[in-house]
Enzyme design. Structure first.
Site, PDB file in Angstrom:
ATOM      1  N   CYS B  96     -50.608 -13.900   6.740  1.00 35.22           N
ATOM      2  CA  CYS B  96     -51.044 -12.666   7.396  1.00 35.22           C
ATOM      3  C   CYS B  96     -50.160 -11.574   6.812  1.00 35.22           C
ATOM      4  O   CYS B  96     -48.969 -11.501   7.144  1.00 35.22           O
ATOM      5  CB  CYS B  96     -50.884 -12.727   8.914  1.00 35.22           C
ATOM      6  SG  CYS B  96     -51.291 -11.144   9.717  1.00 35.22           S
ATOM      7  N   CYS B  99     -49.033  -8.722   9.734  1.00 34.02           N
ATOM      8  CA  CYS B  99     -48.169  -9.032  10.881  1.00 34.02           C
ATOM      9  C   CYS B  99     -47.951 -10.534  10.975  1.00 34.02           C
ATOM     10  O   CYS B  99     -47.127 -11.073  10.233  1.00 34.02           O
ATOM     11  CB  CYS B  99     -48.715  -8.434  12.179  1.00 34.02           C
ATOM     12  SG  CYS B  99     -50.439  -8.785  12.555  1.00 34.02           S
ATOM     13  N   SER B 100     -48.686 -11.210  11.856  1.00 34.21           N
ATOM     14  CA  SER B 100     -48.366 -12.611  12.126  1.00 34.21           C
ATOM     15  C   SER B 100     -49.587 -13.365  12.643  1.00 34.21           C
ATOM     16  O   SER B 100     -49.424 -14.339  13.370  1.00 34.21           O
ATOM     17  CB  SER B 100     -47.234 -12.680  13.151  1.00 34.21           C
ATOM     18  OG  SER B 100     -47.563 -11.841  14.259  1.00 34.21           O
ATOM     19  N   CYS B 101     -50.794 -12.920  12.313  1.00 33.66           N
ATOM     20  CA  CYS B 101     -51.994 -13.597  12.802  1.00 33.66           C
ATOM     21  C   CYS B 101     -52.020 -15.035  12.296  1.00 33.66           C
ATOM     22  O   CYS B 101     -51.651 -15.317  11.160  1.00 33.66           O
ATOM     23  CB  CYS B 101     -53.244 -12.847  12.357  1.00 33.66           C
ATOM     24  SG  CYS B 101     -53.349 -11.210  13.100  1.00 33.66           S
TER      25      CYS B 101
END
Lengths: 118, 193
Positions: B96, B99-101
């Site tokens: 991702c 961000c952090s998906c």
């Protein structure tokens, strides 16, 4: 010229087995739980939170590019600090509590005697 | 206490005092992600796909629905999970960049390195080098496909079934499937001899 390498030994080391602890400090798990609980309660929308998280992380990334220069040390990255900043911003924007109330409470907690956590 | 810890505690106190959320609800979320959800869910999905060709076909056609068949569903609406299969000529890896998906229902929360600026920036630019640094050397003829997660789509890699596992049960196969293999930075393990 050496490339910056992924931290394969330290705190960001890629674990080789399942079952990693996902939070490094209790406050991170509380901030995560609070965020998801606010989404479940309908007080905030996950998509709005994610947009703010991307903004927070994007500002860090823009200020700290991953540089290929030899010896360039990666800037310290504190993911959960970005998460908390995104959450604070959304909570105050939505009027769930004011920035003044939050600052007042943080100040009061900071003045508690040492060792008093609750 | 750190400043962040104070701020998190203050936020929780203010919002619970106002009745917007309860401590019990927060406790339940934390407990769920610390104890109930994790890569073992994804490993069961992968093992089922290795054993059941019909399930594999459903999984590749509609990952969200096939994963829900095993009881794994997400906490937030509007996201689908797309399963990308590795093969002899193609290797998939997930990131991702913004961000952090991450596919929470099948992998739990992402590890620190997945969220790091180094991984997010470099795996897109130089995936072969990054994978090699993480211990996965790929044949130069294998094409690497990098999948960038988004608000709408989360990816899960379906690793290749290791050789010599024909006699193993689905449970034993699941034990060979690591979190890293389902992100695409490792292979599924070989059975212990």
């Amino acid at each position: 010229m050496s490339q910056p390498t992924l931290d394969t030994e330290g705190h960001a080391a890629p674990p080789r087995r399942n079952g990693e602890i996902v939070f490094e400090a209790p406050w991170q798990s509380r901030a995560f739980g609070l965020t998801m609980s606010l989404c479940e309660a309908g007080a905030i929308a996950w998509s709005d939170f994610r947009a703010r998280l991307i903004d927070e992380i994007g500002r860090f990334d823009a200020a700290n590019p991953v540089l290929p220069e030899a010896g360039a040390e990666p800037a310290p990255y504190a993911y959960w600090d970005h998460w908390l900043a995104a959450l604070e911003g959304l909570i105050t924007e939505r009027g769930l509590c004011s920035a003044e109330d939050l600052a007042g409470r943080v100040g009061a907690y900071a003045e508690r005697p040492h060792g008093h956590d609750h | 206490m750190s400043d962040a810890a104070l701020r998190a505690e203050a936020l929780e106190a203010l919002l619970t005092e106002r009745g917007i959320v309860t401590r019990e609800a927060i406790d339940a979320v934390v407990s769920h992600y610390e104890q109930d959800v994790g890569p073992m869910n994804g490993a069961r999905v992968v093992a089922r796909a290795w054993c059941d060709a019909d399930y594999r076909a459903r999984l590749l056609a509609d990952g969200t629905a096939a994963i829900a068949e095993l009881g794994f569903t997400g906490p937030t609406e509007g996201e689908c999970i797309v399963v990308v299969p590795n093969g002899p000529r193609v290797h998939n890896v997930v990131v991702c960049t913004l961000c952090s998906c991450y596919p929470w229902p099948v992998l739990g929360l992402p590890p620190a390195w997945y969220k790091s600026p180094e991984y997010r920036a470099r795996v897109v630019r130089e995936p072969r080098d990054v994978l090699a640094e993480m211990g996965l050397e790929l044949d130069p003829n294998v094409e690497i496909r990098v999948w960038d997660s988004s608000a709408e789509v989360r990816y899960l890699v379906l690793p290749e079934r290791p050789p010599g596992t024909e006699a193993l049960s689905e449970d034993d196969l699941a034990a060979l499937v690591s979190r890293d293999a389902m992100i695409g930075v490792a292979r599924a393990g070989e059975p212990a001899s």
